[in-house]
Design a protein around this motif. Structure first.
Motif, PDB file in Angstrom:
ATOM      1  N   SER A  73       0.821  -1.159   0.041  1.00 10.95           N
ATOM      2  CA  SER A  73      -0.011   0.231  -0.133  1.00 10.95           C
ATOM      3  C   SER A  73       0.804   1.242   0.119  1.00 10.95           C
ATOM      4  N   TYR A  74       0.459   2.330  -0.882  1.00 15.50           N
ATOM      5  CA  TYR A  74       1.333   3.792  -0.733  1.00 15.50           C
ATOM      6  C   TYR A  74       0.779   4.429   0.527  1.00 15.50           C
ATOM      7  N   PRO A  75       1.902   4.953   1.070  1.00 13.10           N
ATOM      8  CA  PRO A  75       1.624   5.858   2.578  1.00 13.10           C
ATOM      9  C   PRO A  75       0.416   6.555   2.259  1.00 13.10           C
ATOM     10  N   ALA A  80      -5.009  -1.049  -0.611  1.00 11.15           N
ATOM     11  CA  ALA A  80      -3.777  -1.926  -1.133  1.00 11.15           C
ATOM     12  C   ALA A  80      -3.542  -1.727  -2.644  1.00 11.15           C
ATOM     13  N   ALA A  81      -2.330  -1.411  -3.159  1.00  9.67           N
ATOM     14  CA  ALA A  81      -2.175  -0.883  -4.668  1.00  9.67           C
ATOM     15  C   ALA A  81      -1.932  -2.415  -5.368  1.00  9.67           C
ATOM     16  N   VAL A  82      -1.343  -3.148  -4.496  1.00  9.65           N
ATOM     17  CA  VAL A  82      -1.084  -4.690  -5.116  1.00  9.65           C
ATOM     18  C   VAL A  82      -1.303  -5.670  -4.047  1.00  9.65           C
ATOM     19  N   GLY A  99      -3.011  -4.629 -18.092  1.00 11.90           N
ATOM     20  CA  GLY A  99      -4.240  -4.539 -17.256  1.00 11.90           C
ATOM     21  C   GLY A  99      -4.312  -2.971 -17.112  1.00 11.90           C
ATOM     22  N   GLU A 100      -5.842  -2.663 -16.795  1.00 10.53           N
ATOM     23  CA  GLU A 100      -6.078  -1.423 -17.152  1.00 10.53           C
ATOM     24  C   GLU A 100      -5.552  -0.227 -16.215  1.00 10.53           C
ATOM     25  N   ASN A 101      -5.611   0.972 -16.250  1.00  7.62           N
ATOM     26  CA  ASN A 101      -5.332   2.199 -15.683  1.00  7.62           C
ATOM     27  C   ASN A 101      -5.306   1.888 -14.215  1.00  7.62           C
ATOM     28  N   GLY A 102      -4.261   1.919 -13.458  1.00 11.29           N
ATOM     29  CA  GLY A 102      -4.614   2.027 -11.759  1.00 11.29           C
ATOM     30  C   GLY A 102      -4.565   0.365 -11.360  1.00 11.29           C
ATOM     31  N   SER A 103      -4.324  -0.519 -12.317  1.00 16.58           N
ATOM     32  CA  SER A 103      -4.284  -1.780 -11.779  1.00 16.58           C
ATOM     33  C   SER A 103      -3.155  -2.210 -11.168  1.00 16.58           C
ATOM     34  N   GLY A 104      -2.125  -1.591 -11.157  1.00 23.28           N
ATOM     35  CA  GLY A 104      -0.943  -1.846 -10.352  1.00 23.28           C
ATOM     36  C   GLY A 104       0.368  -2.291 -10.935  1.00 23.28           C
ATOM     37  N   LYS A 105       0.354  -2.053 -12.185  1.00 21.89           N
ATOM     38  CA  LYS A 105       1.553  -2.581 -13.174  1.00 21.89           C
ATOM     39  C   LYS A 105       2.882  -1.891 -12.899  1.00 21.89           C
ATOM     40  N   SER A 106       2.693  -0.860 -12.655  1.00 24.20           N
ATOM     41  CA  SER A 106       4.078   0.171 -12.392  1.00 24.20           C
ATOM     42  C   SER A 106       4.616  -0.109 -10.929  1.00 24.20           C
ATOM     43  N   THR A 107       3.525  -0.449 -10.191  1.00 25.09           N
ATOM     44  CA  THR A 107       4.007  -0.663  -8.738  1.00 25.09           C
ATOM     45  C   THR A 107       4.479  -1.946  -8.568  1.00 25.09           C
ATOM     46  N   VAL A 108       4.182  -2.983  -9.314  1.00 25.32           N
ATOM     47  CA  VAL A 108       4.707  -4.489  -9.160  1.00 25.32           C
ATOM     48  C   VAL A 108       6.083  -4.353  -9.567  1.00 25.32           C
ATOM     49  N   ALA A 146      11.160   4.272 -17.083  1.00 31.19           N
ATOM     50  CA  ALA A 146      10.092   4.603 -16.385  1.00 31.19           C
ATOM     51  C   ALA A 146       9.060   5.048 -17.143  1.00 31.19           C
ATOM     52  N   GLN A 147       7.618   4.946 -16.737  1.00 33.18           N
ATOM     53  CA  GLN A 147       6.526   5.816 -17.552  1.00 33.18           C
ATOM     54  C   GLN A 147       6.908   7.348 -17.486  1.00 33.18           C
ATOM     55  N   ASP A 148       7.222   7.909 -16.501  1.00 31.31           N
ATOM     56  CA  ASP A 148       7.583   9.302 -16.556  1.00 31.31           C
ATOM     57  C   ASP A 148       8.965   9.620 -16.513  1.00 31.31           C
ATOM     58  N   THR A 260       2.551  -2.819 -21.290  1.00 31.54           N
ATOM     59  CA  THR A 260       2.100  -2.227 -22.319  1.00 31.54           C
ATOM     60  C   THR A 260       0.668  -2.175 -22.148  1.00 31.54           C
ATOM     61  N   HIS A 261      -0.168  -1.275 -22.814  1.00 32.28           N
ATOM     62  CA  HIS A 261      -1.386  -1.157 -23.063  1.00 32.28           C
ATOM     63  C   HIS A 261      -2.105  -2.042 -24.470  1.00 32.28           C
ATOM     64  N   ARG A 262      -0.610  -2.073 -25.319  1.00 32.99           N
ATOM     65  CA  ARG A 262      -1.111  -2.713 -26.655  1.00 32.99           C
ATOM     66  C   ARG A 262      -0.954  -4.193 -26.405  1.00 32.99           C
TER      67      ARG A 262
HETATM   68  N1  LIG Z   1       2.880   7.492  -5.830  1.00 29.00           N
HETATM   69  C1  LIG Z   1       1.758   6.950  -5.289  1.00 29.00           C
HETATM   70  N2  LIG Z   1       1.204   7.471  -4.280  1.00 29.00           N
HETATM   71  C2  LIG Z   1       0.103   6.865  -3.922  1.00 29.00           C
HETATM   72  N3  LIG Z   1      -0.730   6.143  -4.649  1.00 29.00           N
HETATM   73  C3  LIG Z   1      -0.062   5.744  -5.669  1.00 29.00           C
HETATM   74  C4  LIG Z   1       1.126   6.219  -6.241  1.00 29.00           C
HETATM   75  N4  LIG Z   1       1.313   5.787  -7.455  1.00 29.00           N
HETATM   76  C5  LIG Z   1       0.291   4.888  -7.637  1.00 29.00           C
HETATM   77  N5  LIG Z   1      -0.775   4.922  -6.686  1.00 29.00           N
HETATM   78  C6  LIG Z   1      -1.960   4.232  -6.596  1.00 29.00           C
HETATM   79  O1  LIG Z   1      -1.711   2.883  -6.879  1.00 29.00           O
HETATM   80  C7  LIG Z   1      -2.811   2.212  -7.530  1.00 29.00           C
HETATM   81  C8  LIG Z   1      -2.026   1.332  -8.701  1.00 29.00           C
HETATM   82  O2  LIG Z   1      -0.967   2.443  -9.364  1.00 29.00           O
HETATM   83  P1  LIG Z   1      -0.121   2.063 -10.698  1.00 29.00           P
HETATM   84  O3  LIG Z   1       0.504   3.191 -11.043  1.00 29.00           O
HETATM   85  O4  LIG Z   1       0.780   0.704 -10.310  1.00 29.00           O
HETATM   86  O5  LIG Z   1      -1.128   1.443 -11.863  1.00 29.00           O
HETATM   87  P2  LIG Z   1      -0.792   1.340 -13.216  1.00 29.00           P
HETATM   88  O6  LIG Z   1      -1.425  -0.225 -13.610  1.00 29.00           O
HETATM   89  O7  LIG Z   1       0.612   1.426 -13.668  1.00 29.00           O
HETATM   90  O8  LIG Z   1      -1.495   2.275 -14.195  1.00 29.00           O
HETATM   91  P3  LIG Z   1      -1.376   3.053 -15.636  1.00 29.00           P
HETATM   92  O9  LIG Z   1      -1.930   2.209 -16.640  1.00 29.00           O
HETATM   93  O10 LIG Z   1      -2.140   4.202 -15.603  1.00 29.00           O
HETATM   94  O11 LIG Z   1       0.136   3.494 -15.488  1.00 29.00           O
HETATM   95  C9  LIG Z   1      -3.519   3.291  -8.195  1.00 29.00           C
HETATM   96  O12 LIG Z   1      -4.593   3.123  -7.471  1.00 29.00           O
HETATM   97  C10 LIG Z   1      -2.859   4.489  -7.899  1.00 29.00           C
HETATM   98  O13 LIG Z   1      -3.951   5.380  -7.587  1.00 29.00           O
END
Ligand SMILES: Nc1ncnc2c1ncn2[C@@H]1O[C@H](COP(=O)(O)OP(=O)(O)OP(=O)(O)O)[C@@H](O)[C@H]1O
Ligand SMILES: [Mg+2]
Length: 311
Positions: A73-75, A80-82, A99-108, A146-148, A260-262
């Motif tokens: 979980s992010y602070p 939980a994000a994952v 997975g869709e936006n916000g599904s947790g890919k970047s976090t994993v 990184a994505q950004d 990837t989204h594609r």
């Molecule tokens: N730095 C952060 N601080 C707090 N919450 C975050 C942070 N980064 C992501 N989250 C939350 O964690 C969840 C997963 O985010 P993540 O960025 O991993 O998704 P993603 O699958 O990579 O999305 P996208 O396709 O838009 O890149 C989201 O609900 C987001 O709101």
């Protein structure tokens, strides 16, 4: 009232007004800076609480990266994000996270790269838990697009070699793998071109050109684990195709994670993990995922229908 007294009174009132204004501004400035200072104190307290004593050396030349049943979980995050995610990638493999936006890919991906510590579960590299290992030694084995990604206001050369000694052969190889060679050829001063218009003779690149520079930087690190978070989002069709072939080639010796989204790109990967609300719901190769008729199938059909709708 004599004219001189009126003049002095008006001047006095104006002066008092200006002084009062600057006093209020200064007080406001103090208050704002105080808030930042509180953030700094909180940050320092939090980092010293997390500082670990005597860390172990990281495993060298890692060939197997895995996350095992991790939750994170992010602070300050409400949920939980994952949750309970397990996956792995070895040298010689390329896996996809979809997975869709916000599904947790970047976090994993960041957890796998040991950038965050999981709340539960374990991250293991070559079977060793990474939590107790020296971070710098771990990170030296990771390349991350990184994505950004950052657009450094430096020369094209420094943007690619950032933090590593310059080696011309490796620089050329990394540039051509990322398709950044064509960008650099188009610049008047080649690798010496300054990539920021705020400086004299500086240039600005397009979004896709910047993305190629960021990819070249990750390739230049030549690390055991390469993570690419939507590396082709701004690339043209030809650029994307060439980049995926370069990734596949790179994955002969290294472990590659592609976000990837594609979904068509999953065909280039050994397997994909599908994330839904922070959980892996499906995994497997492209055909296997399609036959499951689950989230992957549904998203793939949505993309395919969009193409079919084009007359
Ligand atoms: N730095 C952060 N601080 C707090 N919450 C975050 C942070 N980064 C992501 N989250 C939350 O964690 C969840 C997963 O985010 P993540 O960025 O991993 O998704 P993603 O699958 O990579 O999305 P996208 O396709 O838009 O890149 C989201 O609900 C987001 O709101
Ligand atoms: Mg993301």
């Amino acid at each position: 009232m004599p004219l001189s007294a009126v003049g002095a009174a008006v001047f006095g009132v104006q002066l008092a007004n200006r002084s009062l204004g600057s006093l209020v501004l200064s007080l406001n400035g103090c208050y704002e800076s105080g808030l930042y200072f509180l953030d700094l104190v909180e940050f320092l307290n939090a980092t010293s609480a997390r500082r670990r004593p005597a860390l172990a050396p990281a495993p060298p030349e890692v060939s197997h990266f895995e996350v095992d049943n991790i939750s994170f979980s992010y602070p300050g995050g409400s949920s939980a994000a994952v949750r309970g995610v397990s996956l792995n990638v070895r040298r010689g493999e390329m896996i996809a996270l979809v997975g869709e936006n916000g599904s947790g890919k970047s976090t994993v991906a960041k957890l796998l790269a040991a950038l965050y510590d999981p709340d539960q579960g374990q991250i293991r590299w070559d079977g060793e838990p990474v939590t107790e290992a020296r971070r710098e030694e771990l990170w030296n084995q990771v390349g991350f697009i990184a994505q950004d990604f950052t657009r450094w206001p430096f020369s094209a050369r420094d943007n690619i070699t950032m933090g590593k000694p310059v080696d011309l052969g490796s620089l050329r190889l990394a540039s051509s793998r990322a398709g950044a060679d064509v960008v650099i050829e188009s610049l008047d001063a080649g690798y010496d071109t300054l990539l920021d218009r705020r400086f004299k003779s500086g240039l600005e690149l397009s979004k896709g050109q910047w993305q190629r520079m960021a990819a070249a930087r990750a390739f230049y690190r030549d690390c055991a684990l390469l993570i690419c978070d939507e590396p082709t989002a701004a690339l043209d069709a030809r650029g994307e195709q060439a980049f995926l072939h370069a990734l596949r080639e790179y994955a002969r010796e290294k472990a590659v994670v592609l976000i990837t989204h594609r979904l068509e790109n999953v065909r280039h990967c050994d397997r994909a993990y599908v994330l839904v609300h922070g959980r892996v719901t499906e995994s497997g190769g492209h055909d296997e995922l399609m036959s499951l008729r689950g989230a992957f199938y549904e998203l793939y059909q949505l993309q395919a229908d969009r193409w079919a709708a084009v007359p």
